[in-house]
Structures are given as C-alpha cells and as structure tokens.
Scaffold this motif. Structure first.
Motif, PDB file in Angstrom:
ATOM      1  N   GLN A 143       0.939  -1.336  -0.093  1.00 34.72           N
ATOM      2  CA  GLN A 143       0.077  -0.041  -0.093  1.00 34.72           C
ATOM      3  C   GLN A 143       0.644   1.256  -0.177  1.00 34.72           C
ATOM      4  OE1 GLN A 143      -3.280   0.002   2.707  1.00 34.72           O
ATOM      5  NE2 GLN A 143      -3.537   2.244   2.843  1.00 34.72           N
ATOM      6  N   LEU A 147       0.728   4.275  -2.704  1.00 33.02           N
ATOM      7  CA  LEU A 147       0.493   5.512  -2.173  1.00 33.02           C
ATOM      8  C   LEU A 147       1.400   6.638  -3.072  1.00 33.02           C
ATOM      9  CD1 LEU A 147      -0.158   5.357   1.527  1.00 33.02           C
ATOM     10  CD2 LEU A 147      -1.537   6.832   0.014  1.00 33.02           C
ATOM     11  N   GLN A 153      -2.191  13.227  -4.475  1.00 25.77           N
ATOM     12  CA  GLN A 153      -2.163  13.098  -2.954  1.00 25.77           C
ATOM     13  C   GLN A 153      -3.304  12.588  -2.452  1.00 25.77           C
ATOM     14  OE1 GLN A 153       0.942  14.515  -1.565  1.00 25.77           O
ATOM     15  NE2 GLN A 153       0.436  13.525   0.483  1.00 25.77           N
ATOM     16  N   ASP A 155      -4.777  10.243   1.369  1.00 30.62           N
ATOM     17  CA  ASP A 155      -4.727   9.738   2.734  1.00 30.62           C
ATOM     18  C   ASP A 155      -4.678   8.325   2.544  1.00 30.62           C
ATOM     19  OD1 ASP A 155      -4.498  12.267   3.830  1.00 30.62           O
ATOM     20  OD2 ASP A 155      -6.510  12.517   3.940  1.00 30.62           O
ATOM     21  N   PRO A 156      -3.757   7.548   3.466  1.00 30.08           N
ATOM     22  CA  PRO A 156      -3.862   6.108   3.555  1.00 30.08           C
ATOM     23  C   PRO A 156      -5.029   5.399   3.948  1.00 30.08           C
ATOM     24  CG  PRO A 156      -1.822   7.191   4.616  1.00 30.08           C
ATOM     25  CD  PRO A 156      -2.582   8.230   4.312  1.00 30.08           C
ATOM     26  N   LEU A 159      -7.129   5.384   0.752  1.00 28.57           N
ATOM     27  CA  LEU A 159      -6.694   4.389   0.014  1.00 28.57           C
ATOM     28  C   LEU A 159      -7.184   3.155   0.359  1.00 28.57           C
ATOM     29  CD1 LEU A 159      -5.248   3.533  -2.641  1.00 28.57           C
ATOM     30  CD2 LEU A 159      -3.113   3.565  -1.204  1.00 28.57           C
TER      31      LEU A 159
END
Length: 183
Positions: A143, A147, A153, A155-156, A159
């Motif tokens: 992951q 990213l 851009q 955010d984790p 995602l």
C-alpha cells in the motif's frame, strides 16, 4: 436449476408485488447449442461450431452469443435464409480449426472487455485511477508503494477504503498473506 419460482412478497411491499427468484447456473452443452441456433435463426449448427461452443463459452449465454455472431462477422460461418422462417448455416471455405479458434478468442476478449468497461464506468474516478495505477505495479504491491505511485495526494485511510471497495466488487484480489494490511 435455471428455473424461476415466484414466492410471496416480503412484508412491506405492495400487495400486487411479486418476488421472482431466479437461480442462475451455466447452460448445459445442449442449451449452448440451442442458444447459438436461436441467435442466428437456424435449425442446426455444424459439428465444429457445436464443439467450439461447448469448449469455449463455459455455459455462459453472453459468450455463446458473442462467439456465433463473430463467426458470421468474420466470414467463417455463412447464413442462408430459409422459407419457413428458420435458416441454415454452413462453414465457409476459409473455415479451419485455427480460424474457428481465432474467431472465438476474439469474441471472448471483446465480450469480456465490454463487461469490464461497464463495470469500470460504475466506479468513481479515484477508483479508476487506483486500478490503472495498480495495473502498472508489480504484484503484490504494498500500500505504501501504491500511495507513492499514485499521481495525486491521497490519505492512507482513504486508499485503504477504496481498495476494500474494489476488493468487495471483485475487481482486485488480495493474497491471504496481505489481507492484514487492508482493513
């Protein structure tokens, strides 16, 4: 299998409403052949075409129809109109085991591509971008690497939620060993 059964409407539905329960299963070989005949409006198919349908469509009606249409489109199978509404068909001189297989393969690829395009059209732009980026990444893809590779851009947690949605839609698969990293 393959039959329809009407049952009482669930509570809260209109009194005239009927629920139709349909059990879907692959067509048997005979069903594939009948569907191929119906699609072309013919009484029967050449033995080579019957065999091809049984081997390549896997009992899936969409693929069966796509194969027979493509055989005609590519000039491998010729149709002749009949007097009583039903026509007949025969293999053309260009038909060979190779041309039959090529036409079937082309039909399967095009049909699957069409289904995939419909599925992709229902995704958000972010989900489409994630899938496109993943198609360029090595498998399995961490992951953190995804990213970094995405051209925007994100955010984790966002995602992770998008990847979960794609997995639930059966558009991606996550190996069992990597499932801990996805919520």
């Amino acid at each position: 299998p393959g039959h329809r059964r009407a049952r009482s409407p669930p509570s809260g539905t209109a009194p005239h409403g009927t629920v139709l329960s349909v059990h879907l299963c692959p067509l048997r070989a005979s069903g594939c052949i009948r569907l191929g005949c119906a699609e072309l409006g013919v009484d029967s198919l050449p033995a080579e075409v019957k065999s091809l349908l049984c081997r390549r469509c896997g009992g899936r009606p969409l693929l069966c129809q796509a194969i027979v249409r493509n055989l005609v489109h590519r000039g491998v199978l010729a149709l002749e109109k009949g007097e009583a509404g039903m026509g007949s068909c025969h293999l053309t001189p260009c038909a060979s085991a190779r041309t039959l297989e090529e036409a079937a393969t082309e039909a399967l690829v095009n049909a699957r591509h069409g289904v995939l395009c419909v599925k992709l059209a229902g995704l958000t732009m972010l989900q489409q971008l994630i899938l496109k980026t993943m198609s360029l990444m090595p498998e399995p893809c961490a992951q953190a690497l995804l990213l970094h590779a995405l051209p925007l851009q994100i955010d984790p947690p966002v995602l992770a939620a998008q990847l979960r949605s794609l997995r639930e839609a059966h558009l991606i698969s996550v190996p069992q060993s990597h499932r801990r990293s996805l919520p």
